[in-house]
Scaffold this motif. Structure first.
Motif, PDB file in Angstrom:
ATOM      1  N   LEU A  26       0.831  -1.209   0.000  1.00 50.07           N
ATOM      2  CA  LEU A  26       0.000   0.000   0.000  1.00 50.07           C
ATOM      3  C   LEU A  26       0.862   1.253   0.000  1.00 50.07           C
ATOM      4  O   LEU A  26       0.536   2.233  -0.687  1.00 50.07           O
ATOM      5  N   VAL A  27       1.946   1.231   0.758  1.00 51.18           N
ATOM      6  CA  VAL A  27       2.860   2.381   0.780  1.00 51.18           C
ATOM      7  C   VAL A  27       3.381   2.651  -0.632  1.00 51.18           C
ATOM      8  O   VAL A  27       3.401   3.795  -1.092  1.00 51.18           O
ATOM      9  N   LYS A  28       3.776   1.591  -1.344  1.00 57.51           N
ATOM     10  CA  LYS A  28       4.290   1.756  -2.709  1.00 57.51           C
ATOM     11  C   LYS A  28       3.216   2.285  -3.653  1.00 57.51           C
ATOM     12  O   LYS A  28       3.488   3.147  -4.489  1.00 57.51           O
ATOM     13  N   LEU A  29       1.999   1.755  -3.517  1.00 59.38           N
ATOM     14  CA  LEU A  29       0.928   2.140  -4.439  1.00 59.38           C
ATOM     15  C   LEU A  29       0.423   3.554  -4.209  1.00 59.38           C
ATOM     16  O   LEU A  29       0.240   4.312  -5.157  1.00 59.38           O
ATOM     17  N   ILE A  30       0.160   3.902  -2.950  1.00 64.85           N
ATOM     18  CA  ILE A  30      -0.460   5.209  -2.702  1.00 64.85           C
ATOM     19  C   ILE A  30       0.499   6.253  -2.160  1.00 64.85           C
ATOM     20  O   ILE A  30       0.146   7.427  -2.099  1.00 64.85           O
ATOM     21  N   GLY A  31       1.695   5.829  -1.774  1.00 67.92           N
ATOM     22  CA  GLY A  31       2.661   6.756  -1.184  1.00 67.92           C
ATOM     23  C   GLY A  31       2.858   8.047  -1.957  1.00 67.92           C
ATOM     24  O   GLY A  31       2.764   9.139  -1.387  1.00 67.92           O
ATOM     25  N   PRO A  32       3.096   7.961  -3.272  1.00 68.47           N
ATOM     26  CA  PRO A  32       3.326   9.199  -4.018  1.00 68.47           C
ATOM     27  C   PRO A  32       2.143  10.174  -3.997  1.00 68.47           C
ATOM     28  O   PRO A  32       2.337  11.371  -4.093  1.00 68.47           O
ATOM     29  N   THR A  33       0.935   9.653  -3.834  1.00 67.77           N
ATOM     30  CA  THR A  33      -0.235  10.540  -3.872  1.00 67.77           C
ATOM     31  C   THR A  33      -0.565  11.163  -2.522  1.00 67.77           C
ATOM     32  O   THR A  33      -1.308  12.137  -2.464  1.00 67.77           O
ATOM     33  N   ILE A  34      -0.023  10.596  -1.432  1.00 66.79           N
ATOM     34  CA  ILE A  34      -0.318  11.164  -0.112  1.00 66.79           C
ATOM     35  C   ILE A  34       0.899  11.839   0.515  1.00 66.79           C
ATOM     36  O   ILE A  34       0.796  12.406   1.599  1.00 66.79           O
ATOM     37  N   ALA A  35       2.022  11.778  -0.168  1.00 65.14           N
ATOM     38  CA  ALA A  35       3.246  12.400   0.362  1.00 65.14           C
ATOM     39  C   ALA A  35       3.109  13.919   0.364  1.00 65.14           C
ATOM     40  O   ALA A  35       2.521  14.505  -0.545  1.00 65.14           O
ATOM     41  N   LYS A  36       3.637  14.538   1.387  1.00 65.06           N
ATOM     42  CA  LYS A  36       3.673  15.997   1.495  1.00 65.06           C
ATOM     43  C   LYS A  36       5.133  16.423   1.590  1.00 65.06           C
ATOM     44  O   LYS A  36       5.984  15.666   2.037  1.00 65.06           O
ATOM     45  N   GLU A  37       5.401  17.650   1.185  1.00 67.21           N
ATOM     46  CA  GLU A  37       6.773  18.157   1.227  1.00 67.21           C
ATOM     47  C   GLU A  37       7.045  18.874   2.543  1.00 67.21           C
ATOM     48  O   GLU A  37       6.161  19.505   3.115  1.00 67.21           O
ATOM     49  N   ASP A  38       8.285  18.773   2.982  1.00 73.52           N
ATOM     50  CA  ASP A  38       8.721  19.524   4.156  1.00 73.52           C
ATOM     51  C   ASP A  38       8.745  21.007   3.804  1.00 73.52           C
ATOM     52  O   ASP A  38       8.944  21.383   2.646  1.00 73.52           O
ATOM     53  N   THR A  39       8.545  21.840   4.808  1.00 78.18           N
ATOM     54  CA  THR A  39       8.659  23.284   4.610  1.00 78.18           C
ATOM     55  C   THR A  39       9.741  23.807   5.547  1.00 78.18           C
ATOM     56  O   THR A  39      10.287  23.063   6.368  1.00 78.18           O
ATOM     57  N   ASN A  40      10.032  25.096   5.443  1.00 78.68           N
ATOM     58  CA  ASN A  40      10.998  25.709   6.345  1.00 78.68           C
ATOM     59  C   ASN A  40      10.487  25.743   7.780  1.00 78.68           C
ATOM     60  O   ASN A  40      11.252  25.809   8.729  1.00 78.68           O
ATOM     61  N   LEU A  41       9.155  25.697   7.931  1.00 76.52           N
ATOM     62  CA  LEU A  41       8.561  25.803   9.262  1.00 76.52           C
ATOM     63  C   LEU A  41       8.369  24.458   9.953  1.00 76.52           C
ATOM     64  O   LEU A  41       8.348  24.386  11.181  1.00 76.52           O
ATOM     65  N   ARG A  42       8.171  23.389   9.160  1.00 76.82           N
ATOM     66  CA  ARG A  42       7.907  22.094   9.789  1.00 76.82           C
ATOM     67  C   ARG A  42       8.235  20.950   8.843  1.00 76.82           C
ATOM     68  O   ARG A  42       8.251  21.120   7.629  1.00 76.82           O
ATOM     69  N   LEU A  43       8.478  19.785   9.454  1.00 76.52           N
ATOM     70  CA  LEU A  43       8.662  18.566   8.680  1.00 76.52           C
ATOM     71  C   LEU A  43       7.291  17.962   8.394  1.00 76.52           C
ATOM     72  O   LEU A  43       6.391  18.026   9.234  1.00 76.52           O
ATOM     73  N   SER A  44       7.158  17.375   7.230  1.00 78.27           N
ATOM     74  CA  SER A  44       5.876  16.752   6.895  1.00 78.27           C
ATOM     75  C   SER A  44       5.751  15.403   7.606  1.00 78.27           C
ATOM     76  O   SER A  44       6.736  14.810   8.032  1.00 78.27           O
ATOM     77  N   ILE A  45       4.518  14.939   7.710  1.00 81.06           N
ATOM     78  CA  ILE A  45       4.262  13.620   8.289  1.00 81.06           C
ATOM     79  C   ILE A  45       4.571  12.590   7.210  1.00 81.06           C
ATOM     80  O   ILE A  45       4.033  12.672   6.103  1.00 81.06           O
ATOM     81  N   PRO A  46       5.442  11.624   7.494  1.00 81.05           N
ATOM     82  CA  PRO A  46       5.840  10.647   6.477  1.00 81.05           C
ATOM     83  C   PRO A  46       4.663   9.806   5.970  1.00 81.05           C
ATOM     84  O   PRO A  46       3.669   9.616   6.661  1.00 81.05           O
ATOM     85  N   VAL A  47       4.818   9.294   4.767  1.00 81.45           N
ATOM     86  CA  VAL A  47       3.789   8.478   4.127  1.00 81.45           C
ATOM     87  C   VAL A  47       3.401   7.293   5.012  1.00 81.45           C
ATOM     88  O   VAL A  47       2.219   6.988   5.180  1.00 81.45           O
TER      89      VAL A  47
END
Length: 168
Positions: A26-47
């Motif tokens: 599931l991580v491989k299949l949907i990971g790219p669509t739910i991934a968020k990018e880190d910003t200067n203010l905070r780290l994103s929540i990993p897939v």
């Protein structure tokens, strides 16, 4: 995700109601669509964490507040947003793979398969229901109380001749 669970496949299965292999797929299949990018203010929540929250919610039916306090140390609204978007992406990606819309030839094939196995003509599916136990919803006195003497909602399923669930 609770990485310690990866060392204990049986506990992982009990916690998520799925195998480690299925989770990783599931991580491989949907990971790219739910991934968020880190910003200067905070780290994103990993897939993996996003999927973990969603699968735990689906496996237990726990409230967002319970998941927030007991497992993930995220805000309940964050968990709600993650669950909503992850479920949408699970459906968007898995539905075409595992529940494609049937074409005319598919219906004929299903009817032929039923006929060859049961000798009943023109059958395109078998349907059945199951009571899924639930906690009584507020203000629902008799509505969800069933003849088996517990609160439930009914899950109806439609299968082809191979007992595979599918959409009509």
């Amino acid at each position: 995700m609770h990485s310690k669970l990866l060392d204990y496949p049986k506990k992982f299965f009990a916690f998520y109601r799925m195998t480690i292999t299925s989770f990783n797929e599931l991580v491989k299949l949907i990971g790219p669509t739910i991934a968020k990018e880190d910003t200067n203010l905070r780290l994103s929540i990993p897939v993996e964490e996003r999927l973990s929250v969603t699968i735990r919610y689906l496996a237990t039916g726990a409230s967002f507040n319970t998941l927030s306090f007991d497992y993930y140390l995220m805000g309940a609204s964050t968990i709600r947003d993650i669950t909503k978007t992850t479920c949408e992406q699970i459906w968007n990606i898995l539905q075409p793979l595992y529940m494609p819309i049937k074409q005319h030839g598919d219906w004929i094939k299903i009817a032929d398969e039923f006929y060859s196995r049961t000798n009943f003509p023109n059958i395109i599916g078998a349907i059945d229901g199951k009571h899924i136990r639930i906690i009584q919803p507020e203000h629902s006195e008799p509505s969800y109380f069933n003849y088996k003497k517990f609160f439930s909602c009914v899950l109806m399923a439609w299968t082809d001749a191979d007992y595979k669930l599918w959409n009509g």
